[in-house]
Every structure is written in structure tokens, then in C-alpha cells.
Design a protein around this motif. Sequence first.
Motif, PDB file in Angstrom:
ATOM      1  N   ILE A   1      -0.738  -0.475  -2.033  1.00 49.39           N
ATOM      2  CA  ILE A   1       0.095  -1.686  -2.027  1.00 49.39           C
ATOM      3  C   ILE A   1       1.581  -1.297  -2.164  1.00 49.39           C
ATOM      4  O   ILE A   1       2.436  -1.811  -1.431  1.00 49.39           O
ATOM      5  CB  ILE A   1      -0.339  -2.652  -3.158  1.00 49.39           C
ATOM      6  N   ALA A   2       1.839  -0.362  -3.085  1.00 47.45           N
ATOM      7  CA  ALA A   2       3.230   0.083  -3.294  1.00 47.45           C
ATOM      8  C   ALA A   2       3.798   0.702  -2.018  1.00 47.45           C
ATOM      9  O   ALA A   2       4.925   0.392  -1.621  1.00 47.45           O
ATOM     10  CB  ALA A   2       3.288   1.078  -4.450  1.00 47.45           C
ATOM     11  N   SER A   3       3.011   1.561  -1.358  1.00 53.97           N
ATOM     12  CA  SER A   3       3.516   2.201  -0.137  1.00 53.97           C
ATOM     13  C   SER A   3       3.709   1.154   0.964  1.00 53.97           C
ATOM     14  O   SER A   3       4.671   1.226   1.722  1.00 53.97           O
ATOM     15  CB  SER A   3       2.592   3.343   0.313  1.00 53.97           C
ATOM     16  N   HIS A   4       2.799   0.187   1.021  1.00 57.68           N
ATOM     17  CA  HIS A   4       2.923  -0.896   2.005  1.00 57.68           C
ATOM     18  C   HIS A   4       4.200  -1.695   1.738  1.00 57.68           C
ATOM     19  O   HIS A   4       4.932  -2.039   2.663  1.00 57.68           O
ATOM     20  CB  HIS A   4       1.679  -1.804   1.922  1.00 57.68           C
ATOM     21  N   ARG A   5       4.448  -1.963   0.437  1.00 54.20           N
ATOM     22  CA  ARG A   5       5.644  -2.693   0.034  1.00 54.20           C
ATOM     23  C   ARG A   5       6.903  -1.918   0.465  1.00 54.20           C
ATOM     24  O   ARG A   5       7.846  -2.503   0.993  1.00 54.20           O
ATOM     25  CB  ARG A   5       5.632  -2.897  -1.482  1.00 54.20           C
ATOM     26  N   ASP A   6       6.858  -0.587   0.258  1.00 55.23           N
ATOM     27  CA  ASP A   6       8.001   0.260   0.660  1.00 55.23           C
ATOM     28  C   ASP A   6       8.219   0.191   2.171  1.00 55.23           C
ATOM     29  O   ASP A   6       9.357   0.060   2.633  1.00 55.23           O
ATOM     30  CB  ASP A   6       7.767   1.716   0.242  1.00 55.23           C
ATOM     31  N   GLU A   7       7.096   0.252   2.918  1.00 60.13           N
ATOM     32  CA  GLU A   7       7.208   0.174   4.385  1.00 60.13           C
ATOM     33  C   GLU A   7       7.822  -1.151   4.812  1.00 60.13           C
ATOM     34  O   GLU A   7       8.699  -1.182   5.675  1.00 60.13           O
ATOM     35  CB  GLU A   7       5.821   0.321   5.037  1.00 60.13           C
ATOM     36  N   LEU A   8       7.357  -2.245   4.192  1.00 64.15           N
ATOM     37  CA  LEU A   8       7.889  -3.571   4.512  1.00 64.15           C
ATOM     38  C   LEU A   8       9.389  -3.626   4.196  1.00 64.15           C
ATOM     39  O   LEU A   8      10.180  -4.162   4.967  1.00 64.15           O
ATOM     40  CB  LEU A   8       7.143  -4.657   3.731  1.00 64.15           C
ATOM     41  N   LYS A   9       9.730  -3.040   3.027  1.00 69.46           N
ATOM     42  CA  LYS A   9      11.131  -3.034   2.604  1.00 69.46           C
ATOM     43  C   LYS A   9      11.987  -2.253   3.613  1.00 69.46           C
ATOM     44  O   LYS A   9      13.055  -2.715   4.027  1.00 69.46           O
ATOM     45  CB  LYS A   9      11.223  -2.379   1.225  1.00 69.46           C
ATOM     46  N   GLN A  10      11.485  -1.087   4.023  1.00 64.96           N
ATOM     47  CA  GLN A  10      12.203  -0.270   5.004  1.00 64.96           C
ATOM     48  C   GLN A  10      12.354  -1.007   6.338  1.00 64.96           C
ATOM     49  O   GLN A  10      13.429  -1.010   6.947  1.00 64.96           O
ATOM     50  CB  GLN A  10      11.488   1.074   5.231  1.00 64.96           C
ATOM     51  N   GLU A  11      11.249  -1.651   6.762  1.00 62.64           N
ATOM     52  CA  GLU A  11      11.287  -2.421   8.009  1.00 62.64           C
ATOM     53  C   GLU A  11      12.334  -3.512   7.940  1.00 62.64           C
ATOM     54  O   GLU A  11      13.115  -3.710   8.862  1.00 62.64           O
ATOM     55  CB  GLU A  11       9.917  -3.053   8.273  1.00 62.64           C
ATOM     56  N   LYS A  12      12.348  -4.229   6.776  1.00 57.90           N
ATOM     57  CA  LYS A  12      13.292  -5.323   6.585  1.00 57.90           C
ATOM     58  C   LYS A  12      14.733  -4.784   6.631  1.00 57.90           C
ATOM     59  O   LYS A  12      15.601  -5.372   7.276  1.00 57.90           O
ATOM     60  CB  LYS A  12      13.033  -6.023   5.249  1.00 57.90           C
ATOM     61  N   GLU A  13      14.937  -3.643   5.959  1.00 55.31           N
ATOM     62  CA  GLU A  13      16.269  -3.049   5.970  1.00 55.31           C
ATOM     63  C   GLU A  13      16.698  -2.679   7.371  1.00 55.31           C
ATOM     64  O   GLU A  13      17.831  -2.921   7.777  1.00 55.31           O
ATOM     65  CB  GLU A  13      16.307  -1.787   5.062  1.00 55.31           C
TER      66      GLU A  13
END
Length: 121
Positions: free
Chosen positions: A100-112
Motif C-alpha cells: 500500500i505504501a509503495s502504491h501510495r508513493d507511485e500515486l504521489k509520483q504520478e500526481k507530481e
Amino acid sequence: GLDVEKADGVIAMQQQKHERDIEKRDDFVDKAREAKRRKQSEASEDSRKHSEEMKRTIEELKRYKLIAKEATINKEKAEKETEKMRKENDDIKEKWEALIASHRDELKQEKELTDKAKLEG
């Protein structure tokens, strides 16, 4: 002659009485022996019953001891199994949290990246 017959009769009566006394005594001795024998056989029967009861009690105690031992072993097995399952659950939980944490990081990176693209766009 009469006195001799009288004396013979008295002697005969005395002899009969003596014989009856001997029979009574023998009868009494026999009855006493029989009673003693019966008491002894009753005592040995009681003793045999008692020892059988003790054997049964000991066997029962051994069986209870085995059951208790088995219950303890089963309890320990169950505790180990529970501990193993708890550990597996913790491992799964950690993996999920990491995922979940890595998925959250990926989403955050995508958003950025998306935000950056919008700014640049």
C-alpha cells in the motif's frame, strides 16, 4: 444278679453319655474349624477384591495421567500453531502495508509528474 445287671446298665448309660459328649465335642470342633475356614476364605476374598480394586484405581490414574499429558501436549501444539499463524498474519500485514505504501508513493509520483506537466504545459 440284679446288682450286676444294674451296674451293667449304669455302665452302659455312662458309656453312651460319654460317646454323646465325644460326638458333641467333635461336632463343636468341626463347626469351629468350618467357621475358621470360612472366615479365612472370606478374608482372602476381601483381600483379593481389595487388591483388584487397587489395581483398577491405579490403571484409572495412569489413564488420567496419560490423558492429562496428551492434553498438555495438544495445548502446547495449539499454542505453537497459534503463534505460527499470528506470525504469518503479521508477515502478511507487513507485506500489505509495504505494498500500500509503495502504491501510495507511485500515486504521489504520478500526481507530481502530472502537476509538473500541467505547469509546464
